[in-house]
Design a protein around this motif. Structure first.
Motif, PDB file in Angstrom:
ATOM      1  N   MET A   1     -20.092  19.630  84.450  1.00  0.00           N
ATOM      2  CA  MET A   1     -21.446  20.099  84.762  1.00  0.00           C
ATOM      3  C   MET A   1     -21.594  21.580  84.403  1.00  0.00           C
ATOM      4  SD  MET A   1     -24.365  19.076  86.008  1.00  0.00           S
ATOM      5  CE  MET A   1     -25.856  19.727  86.726  1.00  0.00           C
ATOM      6  N   THR A   2     -20.528  22.368  84.731  1.00  0.00           N
ATOM      7  CA  THR A   2     -20.601  23.803  84.461  1.00  0.00           C
ATOM      8  C   THR A   2     -20.685  24.072  82.969  1.00  0.00           C
ATOM      9  OG1 THR A   2     -19.240  24.153  86.404  1.00  0.00           O
ATOM     10  CG2 THR A   2     -19.498  26.024  84.911  1.00  0.00           C
ATOM     11  N   GLN A   3     -19.982  23.224  82.155  1.00  0.00           N
ATOM     12  CA  GLN A   3     -19.963  23.432  80.722  1.00  0.00           C
ATOM     13  C   GLN A   3     -21.345  23.264  80.106  1.00  0.00           C
ATOM     14  OE1 GLN A   3     -16.960  20.723  79.404  1.00  0.00           O
ATOM     15  NE2 GLN A   3     -15.309  22.281  79.546  1.00  0.00           N
ATOM     16  N   ALA A   4     -22.257  22.588  80.803  1.00  0.00           N
ATOM     17  CA  ALA A   4     -23.617  22.436  80.287  1.00  0.00           C
ATOM     18  C   ALA A   4     -24.370  23.754  80.281  1.00  0.00           C
ATOM     19  CB  ALA A   4     -24.379  21.406  81.127  1.00  0.00           C
ATOM     20  N   PHE A   5     -23.972  24.686  81.098  1.00  0.00           N
ATOM     21  CA  PHE A   5     -24.650  25.979  81.188  1.00  0.00           C
ATOM     22  C   PHE A   5     -23.884  27.092  80.488  1.00  0.00           C
ATOM     23  CE2 PHE A   5     -26.130  23.539  84.825  1.00  0.00           C
ATOM     24  CZ  PHE A   5     -27.502  23.708  84.752  1.00  0.00           C
ATOM     25  N   PHE A   6     -22.533  26.994  80.388  1.00  0.00           N
ATOM     26  CA  PHE A   6     -21.720  28.054  79.793  1.00  0.00           C
ATOM     27  C   PHE A   6     -20.892  27.508  78.638  1.00  0.00           C
ATOM     28  CE2 PHE A   6     -22.214  29.115  84.292  1.00  0.00           C
ATOM     29  CZ  PHE A   6     -22.743  30.403  84.209  1.00  0.00           C
ATOM     30  N   ASP A   7     -20.747  28.296  77.584  1.00  0.00           N
ATOM     31  CA  ASP A   7     -19.797  27.934  76.533  1.00  0.00           C
ATOM     32  C   ASP A   7     -18.414  28.431  76.940  1.00  0.00           C
ATOM     33  OD1 ASP A   7     -19.950  30.655  76.261  1.00  0.00           O
ATOM     34  OD2 ASP A   7     -21.057  30.614  74.359  1.00  0.00           O
ATOM     35  N   GLU A   8     -17.435  28.339  76.060  1.00  0.00           N
ATOM     36  CA  GLU A   8     -16.065  28.705  76.417  1.00  0.00           C
ATOM     37  C   GLU A   8     -15.961  30.187  76.778  1.00  0.00           C
ATOM     38  OE1 GLU A   8     -13.390  27.557  73.384  1.00  0.00           O
ATOM     39  OE2 GLU A   8     -13.730  25.395  73.643  1.00  0.00           O
ATOM     40  N   ALA A   9     -16.656  31.069  76.047  1.00  0.00           N
ATOM     41  CA  ALA A   9     -16.615  32.506  76.336  1.00  0.00           C
ATOM     42  C   ALA A   9     -17.242  32.794  77.698  1.00  0.00           C
ATOM     43  CB  ALA A   9     -17.342  33.285  75.247  1.00  0.00           C
ATOM     44  N   GLY A  10     -18.321  32.096  78.014  1.00  0.00           N
ATOM     45  CA  GLY A  10     -18.976  32.296  79.303  1.00  0.00           C
ATOM     46  C   GLY A  10     -18.098  31.867  80.467  1.00  0.00           C
ATOM     47  N   LEU A  11     -17.389  30.735  80.264  1.00  0.00           N
ATOM     48  CA  LEU A  11     -16.481  30.267  81.316  1.00  0.00           C
ATOM     49  C   LEU A  11     -15.352  31.262  81.553  1.00  0.00           C
ATOM     50  CD1 LEU A  11     -16.216  26.465  80.396  1.00  0.00           C
ATOM     51  CD2 LEU A  11     -17.327  27.461  82.419  1.00  0.00           C
ATOM     52  N   PHE A  12     -14.861  31.863  80.473  1.00  0.00           N
ATOM     53  CA  PHE A  12     -13.779  32.845  80.602  1.00  0.00           C
ATOM     54  C   PHE A  12     -14.267  34.082  81.369  1.00  0.00           C
ATOM     55  CE2 PHE A  12     -11.514  36.573  78.943  1.00  0.00           C
ATOM     56  CZ  PHE A  12     -10.214  36.250  79.348  1.00  0.00           C
ATOM     57  N   LEU A  14     -16.737  34.171  83.503  1.00  0.00           N
ATOM     58  CA  LEU A  14     -16.937  33.749  84.891  1.00  0.00           C
ATOM     59  C   LEU A  14     -15.615  33.705  85.645  1.00  0.00           C
ATOM     60  CD1 LEU A  14     -18.978  32.710  86.997  1.00  0.00           C
ATOM     61  CD2 LEU A  14     -18.508  30.391  86.167  1.00  0.00           C
ATOM     62  N   PHE A  15     -14.562  33.225  84.978  1.00  0.00           N
ATOM     63  CA  PHE A  15     -13.230  33.184  85.585  1.00  0.00           C
ATOM     64  C   PHE A  15     -12.735  34.603  85.902  1.00  0.00           C
ATOM     65  CE2 PHE A  15      -8.619  33.480  84.862  1.00  0.00           C
ATOM     66  CZ  PHE A  15      -8.166  32.690  85.916  1.00  0.00           C
ATOM     67  N   CYS A  16     -12.928  35.540  84.947  1.00  0.00           N
ATOM     68  CA  CYS A  16     -12.496  36.936  85.160  1.00  0.00           C
ATOM     69  C   CYS A  16     -13.248  37.583  86.318  1.00  0.00           C
ATOM     70  CB  CYS A  16     -12.710  37.746  83.878  1.00  0.00           C
ATOM     71  SG  CYS A  16     -11.595  37.286  82.540  1.00  0.00           S
ATOM     72  N   LEU A  17     -14.555  37.363  86.384  1.00  0.00           N
ATOM     73  CA  LEU A  17     -15.343  37.939  87.476  1.00  0.00           C
ATOM     74  C   LEU A  17     -14.907  37.375  88.829  1.00  0.00           C
ATOM     75  CD1 LEU A  17     -18.912  37.970  85.884  1.00  0.00           C
ATOM     76  CD2 LEU A  17     -17.433  39.928  86.329  1.00  0.00           C
ATOM     77  N   THR A  18     -14.580  36.083  88.864  1.00  0.00           N
ATOM     78  CA  THR A  18     -14.108  35.473  90.109  1.00  0.00           C
ATOM     79  C   THR A  18     -12.789  36.087  90.548  1.00  0.00           C
ATOM     80  OG1 THR A  18     -15.172  33.377  89.479  1.00  0.00           O
ATOM     81  CG2 THR A  18     -13.507  33.291  91.223  1.00  0.00           C
ATOM     82  N   CYS A  19     -11.886  36.313  89.576  1.00  0.00           N
ATOM     83  CA  CYS A  19     -10.592  36.937  89.890  1.00  0.00           C
ATOM     84  C   CYS A  19     -10.789  38.352  90.429  1.00  0.00           C
ATOM     85  CB  CYS A  19      -9.705  36.961  88.646  1.00  0.00           C
ATOM     86  SG  CYS A  19      -9.112  35.331  88.136  1.00  0.00           S
ATOM     87  N   VAL A  20     -11.693  39.113  89.788  1.00  0.00           N
ATOM     88  CA  VAL A  20     -11.976  40.491  90.245  1.00  0.00           C
ATOM     89  C   VAL A  20     -12.514  40.484  91.667  1.00  0.00           C
ATOM     90  CG1 VAL A  20     -13.454  42.498  89.891  1.00  0.00           C
ATOM     91  CG2 VAL A  20     -12.318  41.432  87.935  1.00  0.00           C
ATOM     92  N   ALA A  21     -13.422  39.537  91.949  1.00  0.00           N
ATOM     93  CA  ALA A  21     -13.979  39.449  93.300  1.00  0.00           C
ATOM     94  C   ALA A  21     -12.892  39.142  94.320  1.00  0.00           C
ATOM     95  CB  ALA A  21     -15.067  38.385  93.340  1.00  0.00           C
ATOM     96  N   PHE A  22     -11.992  38.213  93.976  1.00  0.00           N
ATOM     97  CA  PHE A  22     -10.881  37.882  94.887  1.00  0.00           C
ATOM     98  C   PHE A  22      -9.976  39.092  95.113  1.00  0.00           C
ATOM     99  CE2 PHE A  22     -11.590  33.239  94.241  1.00  0.00           C
ATOM    100  CZ  PHE A  22     -11.497  32.853  95.570  1.00  0.00           C
ATOM    101  N   ILE A  23      -9.681  39.842  94.035  1.00  0.00           N
ATOM    102  CA  ILE A  23      -8.821  41.031  94.157  1.00  0.00           C
ATOM    103  C   ILE A  23      -9.456  42.065  95.070  1.00  0.00           C
ATOM    104  CG2 ILE A  23      -7.878  43.001  92.871  1.00  0.00           C
ATOM    105  CD1 ILE A  23      -7.487  41.067  90.499  1.00  0.00           C
ATOM    106  N   ILE A  24     -10.761  42.301  94.908  1.00  0.00           N
ATOM    107  CA  ILE A  24     -11.466  43.269  95.754  1.00  0.00           C
ATOM    108  C   ILE A  24     -11.411  42.856  97.224  1.00  0.00           C
ATOM    109  CG2 ILE A  24     -13.730  44.249  96.304  1.00  0.00           C
ATOM    110  CD1 ILE A  24     -14.357  44.158  93.297  1.00  0.00           C
ATOM    111  N   VAL A  25     -11.648  41.556  97.476  1.00  0.00           N
ATOM    112  CA  VAL A  25     -11.610  41.049  98.851  1.00  0.00           C
ATOM    113  C   VAL A  25     -10.219  41.209  99.455  1.00  0.00           C
ATOM    114  CG1 VAL A  25     -11.797  38.989 100.284  1.00  0.00           C
ATOM    115  CG2 VAL A  25     -13.535  39.454  98.542  1.00  0.00           C
ATOM    116  N   ILE A  26      -9.186  40.862  98.668  1.00  0.00           N
ATOM    117  CA  ILE A  26      -7.806  40.941  99.169  1.00  0.00           C
ATOM    118  C   ILE A  26      -7.415  42.391  99.453  1.00  0.00           C
ATOM    119  CG2 ILE A  26      -5.377  40.590  98.530  1.00  0.00           C
ATOM    120  CD1 ILE A  26      -6.335  38.075  96.974  1.00  0.00           C
ATOM    121  N   LEU A  27      -7.754  43.320  98.526  1.00  0.00           N
ATOM    122  CA  LEU A  27      -7.423  44.729  98.721  1.00  0.00           C
ATOM    123  C   LEU A  27      -8.148  45.311  99.939  1.00  0.00           C
ATOM    124  CD1 LEU A  27      -7.386  46.103  95.050  1.00  0.00           C
ATOM    125  CD2 LEU A  27      -5.433  45.692  96.557  1.00  0.00           C
ATOM    126  N   THR A  28      -9.412  44.915 100.095  1.00  0.00           N
ATOM    127  CA  THR A  28     -10.176  45.386 101.261  1.00  0.00           C
ATOM    128  C   THR A  28      -9.542  44.881 102.549  1.00  0.00           C
ATOM    129  OG1 THR A  28     -12.212  45.374  99.961  1.00  0.00           O
ATOM    130  CG2 THR A  28     -12.446  45.418 102.352  1.00  0.00           C
TER     131      THR A  28
END
Length: 304
Positions: A1-12, A14-28
């Motif tokens: 379903m997600t691939q219908a809205f994002f191509d491979e570059a977009g998914l990558f 999105l994955f990087c932004l999710t990782c950054v958000a997790f890192i910020i939460v963990i560090l906080t």
């Protein structure tokens, strides 16, 4: 379903932004846990008090009389006293507001009390040389239930002395904390040297400079009060403790030596406080050898 809205570059991405958000939460979360772990520790508290007191001392060194005229340079005090119905500690004084009021009313204001002093209705907070409406003058004084570090360097020394006294209580019996506190007090006291280390010519030029707020006079900080705030309670509560007694003598010897030829008030008050501390030691110590050891360091101070 997600691939219908994002191509491979977009998914990558999105994955990087999710990782950054997790890192910020963990560090906080880690920082928050570390802050909670340090909460209430004596070492952390001492560090915070030292930093707050350092800021207050630097501000007072930059503006010894809050930017106003030193009260010793004023020949006459205003005849009209100003009182307030508030009861509490002066936390801040808006000198700029007082200057504007004095200019608009063509008068001079003598501030009678510094930040940190306790105000009651019978004690004047200022004097003016004209009988004018003084509501604006009173509103320039911020009065609260407790003292504040911001404009009151003496308060920092009081808090440090209270920490040391609590550490010396029979229930805690932690003379190591008291000794560490004395070291901090020594370090903070030595900061005042900056105010006197200029050459005599530079000091004379500074005194001749027009004050920023030339229609206001403010008392200078009392050096005797500064020493009493910093050392009296520690000398009282640690009078029977040989380690604390020796450290007090060493601290005051350092101050006496470092302020020699710089400022007579800081030097003479160091000698006075050393005398008082040693007299307490003689009354409270039961072991003659301990008294002799303290006497040895006291003699070094007197002979230095």
């Amino acid at each position: 379903m997600t691939q219908a809205f994002f191509d491979e570059a977009g998914l990558f991405i999105l994955f990087c932004l999710t990782c950054v958000a997790f890192i910020i939460v963990i560090l906080t979360f880690i920082r928050w846990v570390d802050s909670v772990a340090r909460l209430g520790r004596v070492g952390s508290t001492l560090l915070k008090v030292e930093h707050a007191t350092t800021r207050a001392i630097k501000n007072r060194i930059d503006m010894p009389c809050l930017g106003a005229v030193p009260q010793g340079q004023v020949k006459e005090q205003g005849a009209h006293a100003i009182f307030t119905e508030q009861v509490g500690y002066i936390q801040l004084i808006d000198i700029a507001k007082l200057q504007r009021w004095a200019e608009s009313n063509d008068c001079f204001i003598n501030v009678a009390m510094l930040p940190g002093e306790f105000v009651t209705p019978e004690r004047p907070i200022a004097y003016v040389n004209k009988d004018e409406q003084t509501k604006d003058v009173i509103s320039a004084f911020t009065i609260g239930e407790a003292r504040s570090f911001e404009a009151d360097p003496r308060f920092g020394f009081i808090v440090l002395a209270e920490i040391a006294s609590r550490a010396l209580s029979p229930s805690v019996n932690d003379h190591g904390t008291a000794i560490n506190t004395i070291s901090i007090i020594t370090r903070l006291m030595l900061m005042w040297r900056k105010q006197f280390e200029d050459s005599p010519k530079t000091q004379k030029e500074k005194k001749s400079e027009t004050a920023k707020y030339d229609r206001i006079s403010v008392p200078e900080l009392n050096v005797a009060d500064l020493y009493d705030d910093a050392y009296t309670s520690i000398a009282r509560d640690g009078g029977a403790n040989i380690e604390v007694a020796i450290r007090i003598q060493k601290s005051l010897t350092t101050l006496k030596t470092c302020f020699n030829n710089l400022n007579d008030d800081f030097k003479s008050e160091a000698i006075r406080m050393a005398e008082h501390s040693f007299e307490r030691n003689k009354l409270l110590m039961n072991y003659d050898n301990d008294i002799e050891r303290v006497k040895h360091f006291h003699q070094i101070l007197k002979e230095d």
